[in-house]
Design a protein around this motif. Structure first.
Motif, PDB file in Angstrom:
ATOM      1  N   ASP A  75       0.847  -1.195   0.000  1.00  0.00           N
ATOM      2  CA  ASP A  75       0.000   0.000   0.000  1.00  0.00           C
ATOM      3  C   ASP A  75       0.883   1.244   0.000  1.00  0.00           C
ATOM      4  O   ASP A  75       1.531   1.568   0.983  1.00  0.00           O
ATOM      5  N   SER A  76       0.903   1.931  -1.121  1.00  0.00           N
ATOM      6  CA  SER A  76       1.754   3.119  -1.268  1.00  0.00           C
ATOM      7  C   SER A  76       1.181   4.338  -0.567  1.00  0.00           C
ATOM      8  O   SER A  76       1.872   5.337  -0.379  1.00  0.00           O
ATOM      9  N   GLY A  77      -0.094   4.273  -0.222  1.00  0.00           N
ATOM     10  CA  GLY A  77      -0.772   5.445   0.320  1.00  0.00           C
ATOM     11  C   GLY A  77      -1.349   6.333  -0.761  1.00  0.00           C
ATOM     12  O   GLY A  77      -1.957   7.359  -0.482  1.00  0.00           O
ATOM     13  N   SER A  78      -1.145   5.930  -2.027  1.00  0.00           N
ATOM     14  CA  SER A  78      -1.652   6.696  -3.168  1.00  0.00           C
ATOM     15  C   SER A  78      -2.480   5.771  -4.055  1.00  0.00           C
ATOM     16  O   SER A  78      -1.985   4.734  -4.501  1.00  0.00           O
ATOM     17  N   ALA A  79      -3.709   6.149  -4.332  1.00  0.00           N
ATOM     18  CA  ALA A  79      -4.579   5.320  -5.171  1.00  0.00           C
ATOM     19  C   ALA A  79      -3.995   5.168  -6.575  1.00  0.00           C
ATOM     20  O   ALA A  79      -4.070   4.090  -7.178  1.00  0.00           O
ATOM     21  N   SER A  80      -3.397   6.228  -7.109  1.00  0.00           N
ATOM     22  CA  SER A  80      -2.859   6.153  -8.462  1.00  0.00           C
ATOM     23  C   SER A  80      -1.637   5.238  -8.522  1.00  0.00           C
ATOM     24  O   SER A  80      -1.487   4.458  -9.474  1.00  0.00           O
ATOM     25  N   ILE A  81      -0.759   5.311  -7.519  1.00  0.00           N
ATOM     26  CA  ILE A  81       0.407   4.419  -7.482  1.00  0.00           C
ATOM     27  C   ILE A  81      -0.036   2.978  -7.312  1.00  0.00           C
ATOM     28  O   ILE A  81       0.479   2.067  -7.989  1.00  0.00           O
ATOM     29  N   ASN A  82      -0.990   2.747  -6.435  1.00  0.00           N
ATOM     30  CA  ASN A  82      -1.495   1.375  -6.241  1.00  0.00           C
ATOM     31  C   ASN A  82      -2.072   0.815  -7.536  1.00  0.00           C
ATOM     32  O   ASN A  82      -1.877  -0.361  -7.857  1.00  0.00           O
ATOM     33  N   LEU A  83      -2.767   1.669  -8.294  1.00  0.00           N
ATOM     34  CA  LEU A  83      -3.342   1.231  -9.566  1.00  0.00           C
ATOM     35  C   LEU A  83      -2.231   0.898 -10.570  1.00  0.00           C
ATOM     36  O   LEU A  83      -2.294  -0.125 -11.268  1.00  0.00           O
ATOM     37  N   LEU A  84      -1.218   1.729 -10.641  1.00  0.00           N
ATOM     38  CA  LEU A  84      -0.083   1.447 -11.525  1.00  0.00           C
ATOM     39  C   LEU A  84       0.579   0.118 -11.160  1.00  0.00           C
ATOM     40  O   LEU A  84       0.956  -0.670 -12.041  1.00  0.00           O
ATOM     41  N   ALA A 100       5.673  -3.885 -18.162  1.00  0.00           N
ATOM     42  CA  ALA A 100       5.770  -3.862 -16.697  1.00  0.00           C
ATOM     43  C   ALA A 100       6.939  -3.000 -16.251  1.00  0.00           C
ATOM     44  O   ALA A 100       6.820  -2.216 -15.295  1.00  0.00           O
ATOM     45  N   LEU A 101       8.064  -3.127 -16.945  1.00  0.00           N
ATOM     46  CA  LEU A 101       9.242  -2.338 -16.581  1.00  0.00           C
ATOM     47  C   LEU A 101       8.967  -0.847 -16.737  1.00  0.00           C
ATOM     48  O   LEU A 101       9.348  -0.040 -15.871  1.00  0.00           O
ATOM     49  N   ASP A 102       8.292  -0.471 -17.813  1.00  0.00           N
ATOM     50  CA  ASP A 102       7.935   0.938 -18.019  1.00  0.00           C
ATOM     51  C   ASP A 102       7.060   1.455 -16.875  1.00  0.00           C
ATOM     52  O   ASP A 102       7.241   2.578 -16.393  1.00  0.00           O
ATOM     53  N   VAL A 107       6.379   4.407 -11.582  1.00  0.00           N
ATOM     54  CA  VAL A 107       6.092   4.360 -10.139  1.00  0.00           C
ATOM     55  C   VAL A 107       7.259   4.935  -9.344  1.00  0.00           C
ATOM     56  O   VAL A 107       7.082   5.754  -8.434  1.00  0.00           O
ATOM     57  N   ILE A 108       8.473   4.522  -9.707  1.00  0.00           N
ATOM     58  CA  ILE A 108       9.661   4.978  -8.974  1.00  0.00           C
ATOM     59  C   ILE A 108       9.883   6.472  -9.171  1.00  0.00           C
ATOM     60  O   ILE A 108      10.270   7.181  -8.235  1.00  0.00           O
ATOM     61  N   THR A 109       9.614   6.958 -10.370  1.00  0.00           N
ATOM     62  CA  THR A 109       9.746   8.399 -10.633  1.00  0.00           C
ATOM     63  C   THR A 109       8.743   9.191  -9.804  1.00  0.00           C
ATOM     64  O   THR A 109       9.073  10.229  -9.216  1.00  0.00           O
ATOM     65  N   LEU A 110       7.512   8.701  -9.738  1.00  0.00           N
ATOM     66  CA  LEU A 110       6.451   9.402  -9.018  1.00  0.00           C
ATOM     67  C   LEU A 110       6.580   9.273  -7.506  1.00  0.00           C
ATOM     68  O   LEU A 110       6.211  10.192  -6.767  1.00  0.00           O
ATOM     69  N   SER A 111       7.093   8.121  -7.048  1.00  0.00           N
ATOM     70  CA  SER A 111       7.176   7.859  -5.609  1.00  0.00           C
ATOM     71  C   SER A 111       8.486   7.148  -5.270  1.00  0.00           C
ATOM     72  O   SER A 111       8.503   5.940  -5.022  1.00  0.00           O
ATOM     73  N   PRO A 112       9.594   7.897  -5.250  1.00  0.00           N
ATOM     74  CA  PRO A 112      10.906   7.268  -5.086  1.00  0.00           C
ATOM     75  C   PRO A 112      11.149   6.612  -3.729  1.00  0.00           C
ATOM     76  O   PRO A 112      12.074   5.803  -3.606  1.00  0.00           O
ATOM     77  N   LEU A 113      10.333   6.905  -2.735  1.00  0.00           N
ATOM     78  CA  LEU A 113      10.487   6.276  -1.422  1.00  0.00           C
ATOM     79  C   LEU A 113       9.531   5.103  -1.217  1.00  0.00           C
ATOM     80  O   LEU A 113       9.495   4.516  -0.135  1.00  0.00           O
ATOM     81  N   TYR A 114       8.782   4.774  -2.239  1.00  0.00           N
ATOM     82  CA  TYR A 114       7.858   3.630  -2.169  1.00  0.00           C
ATOM     83  C   TYR A 114       8.654   2.353  -2.396  1.00  0.00           C
ATOM     84  O   TYR A 114       9.102   2.060  -3.508  1.00  0.00           O
ATOM     85  N   VAL A 115       8.823   1.574  -1.348  1.00  0.00           N
ATOM     86  CA  VAL A 115       9.775   0.460  -1.369  1.00  0.00           C
ATOM     87  C   VAL A 115       9.401  -0.625  -2.371  1.00  0.00           C
ATOM     88  O   VAL A 115      10.272  -1.228  -3.016  1.00  0.00           O
ATOM     89  N   GLU A 116       8.102  -0.880  -2.569  1.00  0.00           N
ATOM     90  CA  GLU A 116       7.717  -1.971  -3.463  1.00  0.00           C
ATOM     91  C   GLU A 116       7.921  -1.639  -4.925  1.00  0.00           C
ATOM     92  O   GLU A 116       8.028  -2.535  -5.760  1.00  0.00           O
TER      93      GLU A 116
END
Length: 201
Positions: A75-84, A100-102, A107-116
């Motif tokens: 759970d990233s805390g962001s609905a859009s990140i979770n959807l991606l 998938a790689l794209d 995801v990493i660009t938008l949320s660089p501290l999101y571990v998953e």
């Protein structure tokens, strides 16, 4: 070769667990985590779960705790990140690795501290044979969350595959300090200890 295959199996089973179980974990009943759901922040919930995991010696109960930890990580805390991340998981399942790689890159660009984001991209890089990139992503995972047992398992597997047994041994020791009830990790550690002891004689 047996050790190499065994290490890769561990990587597939442990590091990529969040890929293979993502839909079921995300859809898990919230009552399953009732003991921790009352805690207010993800960090508090994770700290509590990791304390439980470290104390638990029953393999099945420990696996349940580890699954709850994965739910928190996913759970990233962001609905859009979770959807991606869901789209990326579906792309992996349908063998559309480039897509998938794209998505993981986004995801990493938008949320660089999101571990998953880093963890699942590391798994995908490994599956694609990009071992150096996979190890780089694993290092980023551990910089964000040093207790990420899946990333430690992946690191140990790749170190073993490149003949760096002493470093792999240390990775498994770190893994078991966090998740002591995992029998596969115990077996991997034991095999490496025996191999290194034999090499010294």
């Amino acid at each position: 070769m047996a050790k190499l295959i065994s290490s890769f199996l561990i990587l597939g089973c442990v590091l990529s667990a969040s890929l293979s179980h993502a839909p079921t974990l995300l859809a898990a009943d919230t009552a399953q985590a009732s003991a921790t759901s009352e805690l207010t922040t993800p960090k508090q919930r994770l700290d509590t779960l990791f304390s439980e995991l470290k104390r638990e010696r029953d393999q099945d109960k420990a696996r349940e705790i580890s699954d709850r930890i994965r739910i928190e990580w996913q759970d990233s805390g962001s609905a859009s990140i979770n959807l991606l991340m869901q789209w990326a998981s579906k792309a992996v399942e349908s063998n559309r690795q480039a897509t998938a790689l794209d998505i993981f890159d986004q995801v990493i660009t938008l949320s660089p501290l999101y571990v998953e984001g880093w963890n699942q991209r590391a798994t995908l890089h490994f599956q694609m044979g990009n071992y150096r990139k996979s190890m780089s992503d694993i290092n980023r995972v551990l910089a964000i969350e040093p207790r990420h047992f899946g990333a430690l398992a992946g690191m140990a597997a790749m170190l073993t595959s490149t003949g760096k047994d002493e470093l792999a041994l240390r990775a498994w020791e770190q893994f078991l300090a966090i998740y002591p009830a995992d029998r596969r990790a115990q077996e991997q550690l034991g095999e490496l200890e025996e191999k290194l002891a034999g090499d010294r004689t």
